[in-house]
Design a protein around this motif. Sequence first.
Motif, PDB file in Angstrom:
ATOM      1  N   ASN A  98       0.829  -1.196   0.000  1.00 49.08           N
ATOM      2  CA  ASN A  98       0.000   0.000   0.000  1.00 49.08           C
ATOM      3  C   ASN A  98       0.869   1.253   0.000  1.00 49.08           C
ATOM      4  O   ASN A  98       0.605   2.202  -0.731  1.00 49.08           O
ATOM      5  N   GLU A  99       1.899   1.247   0.827  1.00 53.91           N
ATOM      6  CA  GLU A  99       2.813   2.388   0.865  1.00 53.91           C
ATOM      7  C   GLU A  99       3.498   2.573  -0.482  1.00 53.91           C
ATOM      8  O   GLU A  99       3.661   3.694  -0.962  1.00 53.91           O
ATOM      9  N   GLU A 100       3.876   1.453  -1.110  1.00 59.26           N
ATOM     10  CA  GLU A 100       4.520   1.530  -2.421  1.00 59.26           C
ATOM     11  C   GLU A 100       3.556   2.098  -3.452  1.00 59.26           C
ATOM     12  O   GLU A 100       3.935   2.928  -4.284  1.00 59.26           O
ATOM     13  N   LEU A 101       2.297   1.682  -3.389  1.00 55.55           N
ATOM     14  CA  LEU A 101       1.292   2.202  -4.310  1.00 55.55           C
ATOM     15  C   LEU A 101       1.133   3.709  -4.149  1.00 55.55           C
ATOM     16  O   LEU A 101       1.098   4.455  -5.140  1.00 55.55           O
ATOM     17  N   LEU A 102       1.063   4.169  -2.907  1.00 61.34           N
ATOM     18  CA  LEU A 102       0.947   5.611  -2.661  1.00 61.34           C
ATOM     19  C   LEU A 102       2.162   6.370  -3.185  1.00 61.34           C
ATOM     20  O   LEU A 102       2.033   7.446  -3.776  1.00 61.34           O
ATOM     21  N   LYS A 103       3.332   5.789  -2.966  1.00 62.93           N
ATOM     22  CA  LYS A 103       4.563   6.420  -3.442  1.00 62.93           C
ATOM     23  C   LYS A 103       4.580   6.494  -4.969  1.00 62.93           C
ATOM     24  O   LYS A 103       4.936   7.517  -5.553  1.00 62.93           O
TER      25      LYS A 103
END
Length: 112
Positions: free
Chosen positions: A66-71
Motif C-alpha cells: 500500500n505504501e509503495e502504491l501511494l509512493k
Amino acid sequence: MAENRQYDHEYKVQAVKLAKEIGQAKAAKELGIPKNTMYGWVRANRLGNLDLGAGSQTPQSAMTLNEELLKLRQQVKELEKENRRLKKENDFLEEASAFFAASRLKSAKTKE
C-alpha cells in the motif's frame, strides 16, 4: 553420500508458507529437508523467484505494498507535472525559434 532430491513447485510453496509461520529451521526439521534448502527457497521467494500465489501476503507486506502504491501514485503526479512544464517550455522555444527565423529572413531580404 548425500541424496539429491527434486522437489516440485507446490511442495516448495507449502514449505515456504510453513517456514513463514513457524520459522525456517523448525520447518526444515519437520519436513526433513536440509536447512540450506529451506533458506534457499525462502530467499527465492523474497527475491521474487518463487511465487507463493494469491493470498500469500502478510499484513506487514500488504502495508508495504500500500505504501509503495501511494509512493508510485505520487511519482506519477510529479512526472505528469514535470511533463506539462516541459511541454510549455518546448512550445515557448518553438515560438521563439519561429520568431527569430522570421526575423532573420526579414533582415536578409531587407539587405538585398
